[in-house]
Design a protein around this motif. Structure first.
Motif, PDB file in Angstrom:
ATOM      1  N   ALA A  93       0.862  -1.242   0.144  1.00 29.67           N
ATOM      2  CA  ALA A  93      -0.023  -0.183   0.008  1.00 29.67           C
ATOM      3  C   ALA A  93       1.102   1.293   0.178  1.00 29.67           C
ATOM      4  CB  ALA A  93      -0.686   0.026   1.131  1.00 29.67           C
ATOM      5  N   GLY A  94       2.097   1.305   0.837  1.00 29.75           N
ATOM      6  CA  GLY A  94       2.995   2.283   0.934  1.00 29.75           C
ATOM      7  C   GLY A  94       3.559   2.483  -0.522  1.00 29.75           C
ATOM      8  N   ALA A  95       3.863   1.414  -1.068  1.00 31.14           N
ATOM      9  CA  ALA A  95       4.418   1.715  -2.410  1.00 31.14           C
ATOM     10  C   ALA A  95       3.681   2.228  -3.667  1.00 31.14           C
ATOM     11  CB  ALA A  95       5.024   0.003  -3.032  1.00 31.14           C
ATOM     12  N   LEU A  96       2.235   1.889  -3.555  1.00 30.29           N
ATOM     13  CA  LEU A  96       1.427   2.332  -4.567  1.00 30.29           C
ATOM     14  C   LEU A  96       1.252   3.948  -4.117  1.00 30.29           C
ATOM     15  CD1 LEU A  96      -0.632   1.756  -6.534  1.00 30.29           C
ATOM     16  CD2 LEU A  96      -2.303   1.175  -4.626  1.00 30.29           C
ATOM     17  N   LEU A 101       2.514   9.460  -5.624  1.00 31.29           N
ATOM     18  CA  LEU A 101       2.898  10.894  -5.240  1.00 31.29           C
ATOM     19  C   LEU A 101       4.047  11.201  -6.114  1.00 31.29           C
ATOM     20  CD1 LEU A 101       2.745  10.624  -1.375  1.00 31.29           C
ATOM     21  CD2 LEU A 101       1.301  12.052  -2.804  1.00 31.29           C
ATOM     22  N   LEU A 102       4.917  10.421  -6.655  1.00 35.86           N
ATOM     23  CA  LEU A 102       5.824  10.861  -7.577  1.00 35.86           C
ATOM     24  C   LEU A 102       5.385  10.992  -8.884  1.00 35.86           C
ATOM     25  CD1 LEU A 102       8.508   8.062  -6.654  1.00 35.86           C
ATOM     26  CD2 LEU A 102       8.601  10.553  -6.115  1.00 35.86           C
ATOM     27  N   GLY A 103       4.448  10.393  -9.253  1.00 34.55           N
ATOM     28  CA  GLY A 103       3.607  10.453 -10.636  1.00 34.55           C
ATOM     29  C   GLY A 103       2.782  12.028 -10.588  1.00 34.55           C
ATOM     30  N   LEU A 104       2.298  12.161  -9.299  1.00 34.55           N
ATOM     31  CA  LEU A 104       1.637  13.535  -9.138  1.00 34.55           C
ATOM     32  C   LEU A 104       2.591  14.683  -9.198  1.00 34.55           C
ATOM     33  CD1 LEU A 104      -1.134  15.025  -8.365  1.00 34.55           C
ATOM     34  CD2 LEU A 104      -0.319  15.031  -5.900  1.00 34.55           C
ATOM     35  N   LEU A 105       3.552  14.520  -8.588  1.00 38.78           N
ATOM     36  CA  LEU A 105       4.658  15.385  -8.399  1.00 38.78           C
ATOM     37  C   LEU A 105       5.253  15.805  -9.934  1.00 38.78           C
ATOM     38  CD1 LEU A 105       6.204  17.317  -6.478  1.00 38.78           C
ATOM     39  CD2 LEU A 105       7.819  15.425  -6.042  1.00 38.78           C
ATOM     40  N   ALA A 106       5.373  14.728 -10.570  1.00 39.55           N
ATOM     41  CA  ALA A 106       5.853  15.032 -12.010  1.00 39.55           C
ATOM     42  C   ALA A 106       4.862  15.663 -12.768  1.00 39.55           C
ATOM     43  CB  ALA A 106       6.349  13.495 -12.590  1.00 39.55           C
ATOM     44  N   SER A 107       3.477  15.511 -12.680  1.00 41.94           N
ATOM     45  CA  SER A 107       2.475  16.068 -13.259  1.00 41.94           C
ATOM     46  C   SER A 107       2.476  17.476 -12.976  1.00 41.94           C
ATOM     47  CB  SER A 107       1.170  15.505 -13.102  1.00 41.94           C
ATOM     48  OG  SER A 107       1.432  13.930 -13.447  1.00 41.94           O
ATOM     49  N   LEU A 108       2.616  17.786 -11.720  1.00 38.20           N
ATOM     50  CA  LEU A 108       2.657  19.218 -11.205  1.00 38.20           C
ATOM     51  C   LEU A 108       3.860  19.986 -11.701  1.00 38.20           C
ATOM     52  CD1 LEU A 108       1.535  18.734  -7.593  1.00 38.20           C
ATOM     53  CD2 LEU A 108       0.567  20.251  -8.807  1.00 38.20           C
ATOM     54  N   MET A 109       4.955  19.376 -11.929  1.00 38.92           N
ATOM     55  CA  MET A 109       6.031  20.025 -12.354  1.00 38.92           C
ATOM     56  C   MET A 109       6.021  20.458 -13.749  1.00 38.92           C
ATOM     57  SD  MET A 109       8.011  20.128  -9.863  1.00 38.92           S
ATOM     58  CE  MET A 109       7.477  19.475  -8.388  1.00 38.92           C
ATOM     59  N   VAL A 110       5.441  19.443 -14.707  1.00 31.65           N
ATOM     60  CA  VAL A 110       5.060  19.825 -15.901  1.00 31.65           C
ATOM     61  C   VAL A 110       4.069  20.670 -16.257  1.00 31.65           C
ATOM     62  CG1 VAL A 110       4.203  18.720 -18.245  1.00 31.65           C
ATOM     63  CG2 VAL A 110       5.949  17.335 -16.801  1.00 31.65           C
ATOM     64  N   VAL A 150      -5.561  17.659  -5.333  1.00 30.50           N
ATOM     65  CA  VAL A 150      -5.394  16.124  -5.509  1.00 30.50           C
ATOM     66  C   VAL A 150      -4.431  15.657  -4.373  1.00 30.50           C
ATOM     67  CG1 VAL A 150      -4.941  14.076  -6.751  1.00 30.50           C
ATOM     68  CG2 VAL A 150      -6.496  15.836  -7.621  1.00 30.50           C
ATOM     69  N   GLY A 151      -3.241  16.415  -4.388  1.00 32.51           N
ATOM     70  CA  GLY A 151      -2.045  16.208  -3.631  1.00 32.51           C
ATOM     71  C   GLY A 151      -2.605  16.506  -2.187  1.00 32.51           C
ATOM     72  N   PHE A 157      -4.436  10.729   2.887  1.00 35.87           N
ATOM     73  CA  PHE A 157      -4.509   9.183   2.957  1.00 35.87           C
ATOM     74  C   PHE A 157      -2.880   8.503   3.305  1.00 35.87           C
ATOM     75  CE2 PHE A 157      -8.092   9.467  -0.083  1.00 35.87           C
ATOM     76  CZ  PHE A 157      -8.915   8.630   0.660  1.00 35.87           C
ATOM     77  N   HIS A 158      -1.845   9.314   3.001  1.00 32.43           N
ATOM     78  CA  HIS A 158      -0.633   8.960   3.013  1.00 32.43           C
ATOM     79  C   HIS A 158      -0.442   9.017   4.840  1.00 32.43           C
ATOM     80  CE1 HIS A 158       3.782   8.410   3.364  1.00 32.43           C
ATOM     81  NE2 HIS A 158       3.944   9.695   3.787  1.00 32.43           N
ATOM     82  N   LEU A 159      -1.016   9.978   5.525  1.00 31.73           N
ATOM     83  CA  LEU A 159      -0.818  10.256   6.892  1.00 31.73           C
ATOM     84  C   LEU A 159      -1.639   8.961   7.794  1.00 31.73           C
ATOM     85  CD1 LEU A 159      -0.768  14.036   7.049  1.00 31.73           C
ATOM     86  CD2 LEU A 159       1.233  12.566   7.402  1.00 31.73           C
ATOM     87  N   MET A 160      -2.772   8.905   7.006  1.00 27.38           N
ATOM     88  CA  MET A 160      -3.727   7.872   7.652  1.00 27.38           C
ATOM     89  C   MET A 160      -3.029   6.369   7.602  1.00 27.38           C
ATOM     90  SD  MET A 160      -7.698   8.976   6.628  1.00 27.38           S
ATOM     91  CE  MET A 160      -7.344   8.804   4.938  1.00 27.38           C
ATOM     92  N   GLY A 161      -2.270   6.323   6.385  1.00 24.02           N
ATOM     93  CA  GLY A 161      -1.566   4.967   6.216  1.00 24.02           C
ATOM     94  C   GLY A 161      -0.346   4.817   7.263  1.00 24.02           C
TER      95      GLY A 161
END
Length: 194
Positions: A93-96, A101-110, A150-151, A157-161
């Motif tokens: 679950a953490g890996a997902l 989050l890395l994909g979201l960060l890349a999308s935010l950068m672009v 979305v972030g 969700f990350h904090l809940m996990g």
């Protein structure tokens, strides 16, 4: 057991600080701070991707790529008394969440770089200023703003996990991200088996 190396811990906490700074500076229209923070986050993301292939054992992406079946089994087990297996690095679950989050960060950068180029006529993609229409430019800006919202949801969700995983496995995951070390649970070997 040493799990998180110095770079991963630096990346994690710098990312937290950078994202908070970027979000607040965007909300209060402090554009110079927002842009500089965005560039720093771009560099941080590139460094993390590099470290995902060349870094220490638990930092490498290959150490936390799980099958769909294993991920679904782990997520189902989260809602039981005990997850089926303890993981020293990222659990499924953490890996997902990391990849999301890395994909979201890349999308935010672009989207941020395209917005900077097409609307403000600045940045490394400034050549797009005369290629992208005004309508498309503002669409990128709206997507950038939407992705930041979305972030916030993903961070919740990350904090809940983190809290849930800490409780279920009886370990302090926040402390582990500070010290880099996790304790081996009683009656469990280094493969995570009981």
């Amino acid at each position: 057991m040493k799990v998180w190396d110095l770079f991963i811990r630096f990346f994690h906490w710098t990312l937290v600080l950078g994202c908070v700074t970027a979000f607040i500076s965007g909300e209060v229209h402090a554009s110079e701070i927002h842009v500089l923070t965005g560039y720093a986050l771009c560099a941080l993301l590139v460094a993390r991707v590099y470290w995902g292939f060349k870094g220490s054992e638990f930092a490498r992406f290959r150490s936390f790529i799980f099958s769909v079946g294993e991920t679904l089994a782990y997520v189902r087990s989260m809602f039981g008394k005990h997850p089926c297996k303890h993981y020293f690095g990222h659990n499924p679950a953490g890996a997902l969440m990391v990849f999301t989050l890395l994909g979201l960060l890349a999308s935010l950068m672009v989207t941020g770089l395209v917005t900077l180029a097409a609307i403000d006529f600045e940045g490394p993609l400034v050549f797009l200023a005369n290629v992208v229409s005004d309508e498309t430019s503002y669409a990128f800006r709206h997507v950038h703003e939407f992705l930041s919202t979305v972030g916030l949801v993903l961070v919740a969700f990350h904090l809940m996990g983190v809290v849930g995983g800490s409780i279920q496995h009886n370990e302090n995951l926040v402390k582990a991200m500070v010290t880099g070390k996790k304790e081996l649970p009683a009656n469990q070997n280094e493969n995570g088996e009981r």
